[in-house]
Design an enzyme around this catalytic site. Structure first.
Site, PDB file in Angstrom:
ATOM      1  N   ASN A  42      64.193  21.882  23.564  1.00  0.00           N
ATOM      2  CA  ASN A  42      64.685  20.968  22.518  1.00  0.00           C
ATOM      3  C   ASN A  42      63.260  22.033  21.192  1.00  0.00           C
ATOM      4  O   ASN A  42      62.277  21.757  21.633  1.00  0.00           O
ATOM      5  CB  ASN A  42      64.255  19.841  22.669  1.00  0.00           C
ATOM      6  CG  ASN A  42      63.360  18.635  22.905  1.00  0.00           C
ATOM      7  OD1 ASN A  42      62.305  19.557  23.733  1.00  0.00           O
ATOM      8  ND2 ASN A  42      62.897  17.641  22.810  1.00  0.00           N
ATOM      9  N   ILE A  43      63.980  21.581  20.187  1.00  0.00           N
ATOM     10  CA  ILE A  43      63.217  22.141  19.097  1.00  0.00           C
ATOM     11  C   ILE A  43      63.318  20.900  17.774  1.00  0.00           C
ATOM     12  O   ILE A  43      64.486  20.657  17.387  1.00  0.00           O
ATOM     13  CB  ILE A  43      63.660  23.339  18.027  1.00  0.00           C
ATOM     14  CG1 ILE A  43      63.877  24.328  19.358  1.00  0.00           C
ATOM     15  CG2 ILE A  43      62.936  23.522  17.564  1.00  0.00           C
ATOM     16  CD1 ILE A  43      64.915  25.046  19.017  1.00  0.00           C
ATOM     17  N   GLU A  44      62.023  19.972  17.525  1.00  0.00           N
ATOM     18  CA  GLU A  44      62.241  18.736  16.052  1.00  0.00           C
ATOM     19  C   GLU A  44      62.041  20.010  15.050  1.00  0.00           C
ATOM     20  O   GLU A  44      61.751  20.500  15.417  1.00  0.00           O
ATOM     21  CB  GLU A  44      61.913  18.060  17.527  1.00  0.00           C
ATOM     22  CG  GLU A  44      61.762  16.993  18.757  1.00  0.00           C
ATOM     23  CD  GLU A  44      60.767  16.043  19.150  1.00  0.00           C
ATOM     24  OE1 GLU A  44      59.797  15.776  18.022  1.00  0.00           O
ATOM     25  OE2 GLU A  44      61.356  15.740  19.878  1.00  0.00           O
ATOM     26  N   GLU A  55      70.119  21.634  25.666  1.00  0.00           N
ATOM     27  CA  GLU A  55      70.950  21.972  26.242  1.00  0.00           C
ATOM     28  C   GLU A  55      71.099  22.882  25.085  1.00  0.00           C
ATOM     29  O   GLU A  55      72.396  23.546  25.098  1.00  0.00           O
ATOM     30  CB  GLU A  55      72.037  21.127  26.280  1.00  0.00           C
ATOM     31  CG  GLU A  55      71.373  20.147  27.541  1.00  0.00           C
ATOM     32  CD  GLU A  55      70.182  18.545  27.180  1.00  0.00           C
ATOM     33  OE1 GLU A  55      69.751  19.385  25.931  1.00  0.00           O
ATOM     34  OE2 GLU A  55      71.036  17.936  27.098  1.00  0.00           O
TER      35      GLU A  55
HETATM   36  N1  THU Z   1      66.794  16.077  23.441  1.00  0.00           N
HETATM   37  C1  THU Z   1      66.996  17.083  24.807  1.00  0.00           C
HETATM   38  O1  THU Z   1      66.919  18.113  24.560  1.00  0.00           O
HETATM   39  N2  THU Z   1      68.674  16.601  25.400  1.00  0.00           N
HETATM   40  C2  THU Z   1      69.777  15.731  25.406  1.00  0.00           C
HETATM   41  O2  THU Z   1      70.760  15.466  26.284  1.00  0.00           O
HETATM   42  C3  THU Z   1      68.776  14.231  24.888  1.00  0.00           C
HETATM   43  C4  THU Z   1      67.315  14.314  24.429  1.00  0.00           C
HETATM   44  C5  THU Z   1      65.995  15.448  22.905  1.00  0.00           C
HETATM   45  C6  THU Z   1      66.094  15.324  21.865  1.00  0.00           C
HETATM   46  C7  THU Z   1      64.796  15.095  21.150  1.00  0.00           C
HETATM   47  O3  THU Z   1      63.561  16.522  20.733  1.00  0.00           O
HETATM   48  C8  THU Z   1      64.242  14.777  22.144  1.00  0.00           C
HETATM   49  O4  THU Z   1      64.383  15.115  23.480  1.00  0.00           O
HETATM   50  C9  THU Z   1      63.634  12.518  22.247  1.00  0.00           C
HETATM   51  O5  THU Z   1      65.099  12.464  21.698  1.00  0.00           O
END
Ligand code: THU
Length: 138
Positions: A42-44, A55
């Site tokens: 994940n990349i915020e 994903e």
């Molecule tokens: N996140 C994912 O990477 N995949 C998901 O299916 C659900 C949530 C991430 C998004 C965000 O960076 C962090 O988890 C918290 O929601």
């Protein structure tokens, strides 16, 4: 590739997560039908909504490389600093399930894991029943 190996790769991918706002790091390992593996984390973003799930990060890399057929994905996620055996199961969000429905058939395997030996396996049609897919348009 078996479930355990794919989960191991997802844990490895999770190390590259950029999640300074939620402190929740997610890793994904995507297996293409031709055996190629792609990884995502994940990349915020400081503006929050442009954040990208692990994903979709994996799918975007694969699709951008021309991949169109997929067989399975392993997903692991939890609070940063917690590792295998300490995290719970992180299920794909609704947007990620919709991305999967664009490119995957109902028998696409989704493996959610808390450790290499603690996981559940679902089919896309179980996690997104009655979904809207390309076939819906015809
Ligand atoms: N996140 C994912 O990477 N995949 C998901 O299916 C659900 C949530 C991430 C998004 C965000 O960076 C962090 O988890 C918290 O929601």
């Amino acid at each position: 590739m078996d479930e355990t190996s794919l989960i191991k790769q997802a844990f490895s991918a999770r190390k590259n997560a950029y999640a300074p706002y939620s402190d929740f790091t997610v890793g994904a390992a995507l297996l293409c039908s031709d055996g190629t593996l792609y990884f995502g984390a994940n990349i915020e973003n400081a503006a929050y909504s442009p954040s990208l799930c692990a994903e979709r990060a994996a799918f975007a890399k694969a699709i951008g490389d021309g991949q169109r057929e997929f067989s399975a994905i392993a997903v692991v996620g939890g609070k940063a600093g917690l590792g295998a055996g300490q995290i719970g199961l992180a299920y794909p969000c609704g947007v990620c399930r919709q991305w999967m429905a664009e490119f995957c058939q109902g028998d696409f395997k989704i493996i959610v894991a808390a450790a290499e030996d603690d996981f559940k396996v679902y089919l896309l049609k179980e996690l997104l029943p009655h979904g809207f897919s390309p076939q819906s348009l015809f």
